[in-house]
Motif scaffolding. Sequence first.
Motif, PDB file in Angstrom:
ATOM      1  N   SER A 224       0.816  -1.206   0.000  1.00 15.54           N
ATOM      2  CA  SER A 224       0.000   0.000   0.000  1.00 15.54           C
ATOM      3  C   SER A 224       0.849   1.255   0.000  1.00 15.54           C
ATOM      4  CB  SER A 224      -0.933  -0.009   1.221  1.00 15.54           C
ATOM      5  OG  SER A 224      -0.170   0.028   2.417  1.00 15.54           O
ATOM      6  N   LEU A 225       2.081   1.142   0.544  1.00 15.02           N
ATOM      7  CA  LEU A 225       2.955   2.302   0.591  1.00 15.02           C
ATOM      8  C   LEU A 225       3.750   2.486  -0.705  1.00 15.02           C
ATOM      9  CD1 LEU A 225       4.404   2.009   4.224  1.00 15.02           C
ATOM     10  CD2 LEU A 225       2.612   3.552   3.406  1.00 15.02           C
ATOM     11  N   GLN A 226       3.767   1.466  -1.562  1.00 14.59           N
ATOM     12  CA  GLN A 226       4.500   1.560  -2.825  1.00 14.59           C
ATOM     13  C   GLN A 226       3.789   2.500  -3.781  1.00 14.59           C
ATOM     14  OE1 GLN A 226       4.597  -1.995  -5.271  1.00 14.59           O
ATOM     15  NE2 GLN A 226       6.705  -1.582  -5.905  1.00 14.59           N
ATOM     16  N   SER A 227       4.555   3.381  -4.403  1.00 12.75           N
ATOM     17  CA  SER A 227       3.965   4.324  -5.344  1.00 12.75           C
ATOM     18  C   SER A 227       3.555   3.604  -6.623  1.00 12.75           C
ATOM     19  CB  SER A 227       4.964   5.431  -5.674  1.00 12.75           C
ATOM     20  OG  SER A 227       6.055   4.923  -6.428  1.00 12.75           O
ATOM     21  N   TRP A 228       2.661   4.242  -7.391  1.00 13.65           N
ATOM     22  CA  TRP A 228       2.221   3.649  -8.649  1.00 13.65           C
ATOM     23  C   TRP A 228       3.395   3.500  -9.601  1.00 13.65           C
ATOM     24  CZ3 TRP A 228       2.369   4.472 -13.815  1.00 13.65           C
ATOM     25  CH2 TRP A 228       1.481   3.740 -14.615  1.00 13.65           C
ATOM     26  N   ILE A 229       4.277   4.482  -9.621  1.00 11.49           N
ATOM     27  CA  ILE A 229       5.427   4.445 -10.526  1.00 11.49           C
ATOM     28  C   ILE A 229       6.331   3.263 -10.201  1.00 11.49           C
ATOM     29  CG2 ILE A 229       7.507   5.682 -11.260  1.00 11.49           C
ATOM     30  CD1 ILE A 229       5.978   8.294 -10.810  1.00 11.49           C
ATOM     31  N   SER A 230       6.633   3.062  -8.921  1.00 11.43           N
ATOM     32  CA  SER A 230       7.471   1.930  -8.521  1.00 11.43           C
ATOM     33  C   SER A 230       6.794   0.614  -8.856  1.00 11.43           C
ATOM     34  CB  SER A 230       7.778   2.005  -7.022  1.00 11.43           C
ATOM     35  OG  SER A 230       8.517   3.160  -6.714  1.00 11.43           O
ATOM     36  N   TRP A 231       5.482   0.552  -8.611  1.00 12.85           N
ATOM     37  CA  TRP A 231       4.725  -0.663  -8.914  1.00 12.85           C
ATOM     38  C   TRP A 231       4.776  -0.976 -10.407  1.00 12.85           C
ATOM     39  CZ3 TRP A 231       0.287  -0.612 -12.040  1.00 12.85           C
ATOM     40  CH2 TRP A 231      -0.375  -1.849 -12.160  1.00 12.85           C
ATOM     41  N   PHE A 232       4.580   0.050 -11.236  1.00 16.34           N
ATOM     42  CA  PHE A 232       4.562  -0.146 -12.683  1.00 16.34           C
ATOM     43  C   PHE A 232       5.918  -0.624 -13.184  1.00 16.34           C
ATOM     44  CE2 PHE A 232       5.257   1.523 -16.994  1.00 16.34           C
ATOM     45  CZ  PHE A 232       4.181   0.948 -17.661  1.00 16.34           C
ATOM     46  N   CYS A 233       6.998  -0.041 -12.692  1.00 18.81           N
ATOM     47  CA  CYS A 233       8.343  -0.375 -13.172  1.00 18.81           C
ATOM     48  C   CYS A 233       8.805  -1.751 -12.700  1.00 18.81           C
ATOM     49  CB  CYS A 233       9.339   0.689 -12.724  1.00 18.81           C
ATOM     50  SG  CYS A 233       9.099   2.305 -13.525  1.00 18.81           S
ATOM     51  N   THR A 234       8.133  -2.320 -11.708  1.00 15.95           N
ATOM     52  CA  THR A 234       8.512  -3.644 -11.222  1.00 15.95           C
ATOM     53  C   THR A 234       7.623  -4.744 -11.789  1.00 15.95           C
ATOM     54  OG1 THR A 234       7.141  -3.284  -9.241  1.00 15.95           O
ATOM     55  CG2 THR A 234       9.489  -2.779  -9.063  1.00 15.95           C
ATOM     56  N   LEU A 235       6.663  -4.387 -12.643  1.00 13.69           N
ATOM     57  CA  LEU A 235       5.829  -5.399 -13.278  1.00 13.69           C
ATOM     58  C   LEU A 235       6.678  -6.261 -14.221  1.00 13.69           C
ATOM     59  CD1 LEU A 235       2.593  -3.396 -14.225  1.00 13.69           C
ATOM     60  CD2 LEU A 235       2.825  -5.112 -12.423  1.00 13.69           C
ATOM     61  N   PRO A 236       6.359  -7.543 -14.369  1.00 16.48           N
ATOM     62  CA  PRO A 236       7.106  -8.399 -15.297  1.00 16.48           C
ATOM     63  C   PRO A 236       7.102  -7.822 -16.712  1.00 16.48           C
ATOM     64  CG  PRO A 236       5.660  -9.719 -13.900  1.00 16.48           C
ATOM     65  CD  PRO A 236       5.306  -8.286 -13.639  1.00 16.48           C
ATOM     66  N   GLY A 237       8.279  -7.652 -17.273  1.00 20.41           N
ATOM     67  CA  GLY A 237       8.412  -7.096 -18.617  1.00 20.41           C
ATOM     68  C   GLY A 237       8.688  -5.616 -18.651  1.00 20.41           C
ATOM     69  N   ASN A 238       8.545  -4.937 -17.516  1.00 24.16           N
ATOM     70  CA  ASN A 238       8.744  -3.486 -17.481  1.00 24.16           C
ATOM     71  C   ASN A 238      10.103  -3.081 -16.931  1.00 24.16           C
ATOM     72  OD1 ASN A 238       6.201  -3.235 -18.487  1.00 24.16           O
ATOM     73  ND2 ASN A 238       5.312  -2.183 -16.737  1.00 24.16           N
ATOM     74  N   GLU A 239      11.039  -4.016 -16.897  1.00 22.65           N
ATOM     75  CA  GLU A 239      12.351  -3.713 -16.312  1.00 22.65           C
ATOM     76  C   GLU A 239      13.171  -2.753 -17.164  1.00 22.65           C
ATOM     77  OE1 GLU A 239      12.563  -7.695 -18.469  1.00 22.65           O
ATOM     78  OE2 GLU A 239      11.233  -6.718 -17.047  1.00 22.65           O
ATOM     79  N   PHE A 240      12.769  -2.506 -18.419  1.00 23.26           N
ATOM     80  CA  PHE A 240      13.488  -1.538 -19.249  1.00 23.26           C
ATOM     81  C   PHE A 240      13.219  -0.095 -18.800  1.00 23.26           C
ATOM     82  CE2 PHE A 240      13.647  -4.383 -23.316  1.00 23.26           C
ATOM     83  CZ  PHE A 240      14.597  -5.176 -22.691  1.00 23.26           C
ATOM     84  N   TYR A 241      12.081   0.134 -18.151  1.00 22.61           N
ATOM     85  CA  TYR A 241      11.701   1.489 -17.744  1.00 22.61           C
ATOM     86  C   TYR A 241      12.555   1.982 -16.575  1.00 22.61           C
ATOM     87  CZ  TYR A 241       7.316   0.909 -20.391  1.00 22.61           C
ATOM     88  OH  TYR A 241       6.378   0.705 -21.370  1.00 22.61           O
ATOM     89  N   VAL A 242      12.653   3.310 -16.466  1.00 21.07           N
ATOM     90  CA  VAL A 242      13.228   3.935 -15.282  1.00 21.07           C
ATOM     91  C   VAL A 242      12.099   4.636 -14.523  1.00 21.07           C
ATOM     92  CG1 VAL A 242      15.424   4.305 -16.445  1.00 21.07           C
ATOM     93  CG2 VAL A 242      13.743   6.140 -16.416  1.00 21.07           C
ATOM     94  N   GLU A 243      12.314   4.879 -13.256  1.00 18.43           N
ATOM     95  CA  GLU A 243      11.318   5.578 -12.452  1.00 18.43           C
ATOM     96  C   GLU A 243      11.462   7.085 -12.658  1.00 18.43           C
ATOM     97  OE1 GLU A 243      10.818   4.464  -8.402  1.00 18.43           O
ATOM     98  OE2 GLU A 243      11.120   2.326  -8.777  1.00 18.43           O
ATOM     99  N   VAL A 244      10.478   7.670 -13.291  1.00 17.92           N
ATOM    100  CA  VAL A 244      10.492   9.114 -13.544  1.00 17.92           C
ATOM    101  C   VAL A 244      10.144   9.835 -12.245  1.00 17.92           C
ATOM    102  CG1 VAL A 244       9.496  10.994 -14.891  1.00 17.92           C
ATOM    103  CG2 VAL A 244       9.774   8.723 -15.925  1.00 17.92           C
TER     104      VAL A 244
END
Length: 221
Positions: free
Chosen positions: A11-31
């Motif tokens: 619940s404390l994890q931000s949406w951005i952190s959650w999105f970047c840790t989804l399977p397949g999203n490891e190419f993204y950086v946290e803006v």
Amino acid sequence: EYDSQSSVNTSLQSWISWFCTLPGNEFYVEVPEEFIEDDFNLTGLSSVVPYYNEALEMILDIETEEKDSQQGQEDPDEEKDLTIEPYAAMLYGLIHQRYLLTRHGQRIMAQRFAEEQFGTCPRVFCDNCPVIPCGRYDQVGKESVRLYCPSCMDLYHSPNDIHVGVDGAHFGTTYAHLMFQAFSELIPIDHTRIYEPRIFGFRINERSPSGPRMQWLRMRP
């Protein structure tokens, strides 16, 4: 106790952190949220992304904060979240494309490239040169992400099928080449070796149907 602690961390994890840790999203950086909160950086995106305001609120966890303040009064509208979520991913991807053009974004990707976090080129003569994700289009929905090799200067599909769903526009056509302009030391020095097809030791003539094509393009200094 472990389950309760895990739910609190989620619940404390931000949406951005959650999105970047989804399977397949490891190419993204946290803006950084500061970049997203600057309206100048989002110019023109409201006319491209449906449910723009709701998607932006989801990315910045504004909606989540409002729901937390109303906890106990009514259940969250999960159906609405499911509707907005794809557009939040679309908006974040376009913001991500712009962030990679900044000095900080370039530095992050240069470091990740140097650490081979995106894999290496499958071409034999590139000697496992690191690759970097990029797109062939800046408009969303046209093509999935590709991997660019600065040694042979060619594009490749990701070896992992999970990246098929990653839009190449979320990385764009510019940042990778701009990065190599700024960090020229990352470009391999020797990238002129080309495979020559031979029969019994003799090179095949270029005029042959099975002969090499346009080798001079890769032989350029």
